[in-house]
Enzyme design. Structure first.
Site, short mmCIF file in Angstrom:
data_model
loop_
_atom_site.label_atom_id
_atom_site.label_comp_id
_atom_site.label_asym_id
_atom_site.label_seq_id
_atom_site.Cartn_x
_atom_site.Cartn_y
_atom_site.Cartn_z
N ARG A 120 2.83 2.02 7.76
CA ARG A 120 2.63 0.61 7.42
C ARG A 120 3.61 -0.25 8.20
O ARG A 120 4.76 0.14 8.41
CB ARG A 120 2.81 0.41 5.91
CG ARG A 120 1.66 0.96 5.09
CD ARG A 120 1.97 0.93 3.60
NE ARG A 120 2.60 2.18 3.17
CZ ARG A 120 3.05 2.40 1.94
NH1 ARG A 120 2.98 1.46 1.01
NH2 ARG A 120 3.59 3.55 1.62
N HIS B 138 8.29 0.57 -6.03
CA HIS B 138 9.44 1.48 -6.08
C HIS B 138 10.43 1.08 -7.17
O HIS B 138 11.61 1.40 -7.10
CB HIS B 138 10.19 1.54 -4.74
CG HIS B 138 9.39 2.09 -3.60
ND1 HIS B 138 9.50 1.61 -2.31
CD2 HIS B 138 8.46 3.08 -3.55
CE1 HIS B 138 8.68 2.28 -1.51
NE2 HIS B 138 8.05 3.17 -2.24
N GLU C 233 13.25 9.46 -9.61
CA GLU C 233 12.28 8.64 -10.32
C GLU C 233 11.75 9.33 -11.57
O GLU C 233 11.45 8.68 -12.57
CB GLU C 233 11.13 8.27 -9.38
CG GLU C 233 11.57 7.36 -8.24
CD GLU C 233 10.48 7.10 -7.22
OE1 GLU C 233 9.73 6.12 -7.40
OE2 GLU C 233 10.38 7.88 -6.26
#
Length: 402
Positions: free
Chosen positions: A244, A183, A386
């Protein structure tokens, strides 16, 4: 392709079965078009292209990434904007794993392609698709510089004390076992925006960025440099995520092999797909978990508490590592849209002088300060971008070329 129009970067995020793209002004972050080609290699591919004229969707056969890139070109030609009327200064590629080889965005060369291919064992689910996107874009836009922007690059500034696992030397040297982090483009963008919002030079600001989405990570950023991050060799380490688990005992694989007969493949699948929120509640969506939590569901309550506990664990650790703390920034899907999670974290920091503005937290939309004026630390919500970060970095690399 003409170079007389406005400067733009085509940002490409190629996965094994999808191709996301966005045409971005690298100076302002304004997006002229976004799109997604998905179900590549399956019988019925889907295409979505959003631009000034609206959102256009259709199904078509997309057998491979070559066809996916052709579909991208067709979408721009049919719906706009016309790529021949912009100055396409670069194609910026998101590449998940750059290992220790890449600490900066890099113009793609044959040597870079070879290096990314060698790193496939570190990101077997991501780097192969990233490579396919690069190779197809090189053929589609042969006269446009291709720039690789690595998720891991931002974290290459971590000191050895933070990036090193205490494991045998052969693992570290021969097999490149270390903490890499992910990230990175999001953490870079958000930490820079925090400094802008505080009206202070980036070099002076110590920030903890909490990127909370289906994948989640925390990063300690000191003066614009990552000094520690929660993800490690893989994106499994750290915070609790949608599917996760984050941190688990390293002895777990042996224990489960002995008591449950789990193979390495079984264990990896369970940690990647069947853990985190879905393992605790059956749902990977924090919105579902919050609804059930507020209705009194015990599994959802436990899951919520585990998520918050792990966040506090990292916030406290990173405050100590930084030695000072100017800001905490929440970003990504959960970070931007869950007042409940933000409040649960910030309210537990009251003993350290951190003060939540409850009304500001509930009404936060877009960039917002959610702490009170007398808070010892400024707490913010900063939507990540992003694609703009990739476009900005790609453009800067090309502008610096001789």
């Amino acid at each position: 392709m003409t170079t007389s129009g406005p400067r733009r970067v085509l940002v490409v995020n190629a996965g094994s079965s999808s191709l996301k793209y966005q045409l971005v002004d690298p100076d302002t972050g304004v997006s002229d078009a976004t799109g997604l080609v998905e179900r590549i290699g399956l019988p019925a591919g889907r295409v979505r292209h959003t631009c000034a004229s609206g959102t256009h969707t259709h199904e078509t056969t997309v057998p491979d990434h070559v066809r996916a890139m052709a579909v991208l070109r067709e979408a721009f030609a049919q719906h706009g904007p016309d790529l021949s009327e912009v100055e396409l200064v670069a194609v910026g590629h998101r590449v998940v794993h750059g290992g220790a080889d890449f600490s900066e965005p890099t113009v793609v060369t044959p040597a870079v392609v070879d290096a990314v291919r060698r790193l496939v064992p570190l990101a077997p689910l991501h780097n192969p698709g990233n490579l396919q996107g690069i190779e197809v874009a090189q053929r589609t836009f042969p006269d446009v510089p291709q720039v690789a922007v690595f998720d891991t690059a931002f974290h290459q500034t971590m000191p050895a004390a933070a990036s090193t696992y205490a494991v045998p030397r052969a693992w570290r040297e021969q097999y490149r076992v270390r903490r890499y982090g992910f990230h990175g483009t999001s953490h870079a963008y958000v930490s820079r925006r925090v400094a802008d919002l505080l009206g202070r030079p980036l070099e002076e600001v110590a920030t903890i960025v909490l990127h909370l989405g289906n994948g989640a990570s925390a990063t300690a950023v000191d003066g614009g440099r990552s000094v520690d991050t929660s993800m490690g060799l893989t994106p499994l380490e750290g915070l609790v995520m949608g599917t996760r688990p984050g941190d688990v005992d390293p002895g777990l694989p042996r224990h489960l092999a002995e008591v449950a007969g789990l193979s390495v493949e079984d264990y990896d699948r369970a940690l990647s797909k069947e853990s985190g929120l879905v393992g605790l509640t059956g749902s990977a969506d924090m919105r579902d978990v919050e609804e059930r939590f507020e209705a009194g569901d015990p599994d959802a309550r436990l899951a919520f508490d585990v998520v918050v506990h792990r966040l506090l664990h990292y916030v406290g650790a990173y405050a100590a590592i930084l030695g000072r703390l100017d800001a905490i920034a929440f970003t990504a899907g959960i970070g931007e849209h869950s007042p409940l999670v933000r409040a649960a974290v910030v309210e537990r920091l009251a003993g350290f002088g951190v003060r939540l503005d409850a009304a500001a937290n509930e009404s936060a939309h877009g960039e917002a300060v959610i702490s009170t004026p007398d808070s010892s630390v400024t707490v913010l919500v900063v939507p990540t971008n992003e694609e703009w970060e990739i476009a900005r970095q790609a453009s800067a690399v090309v502008d610096a070329l001789p």
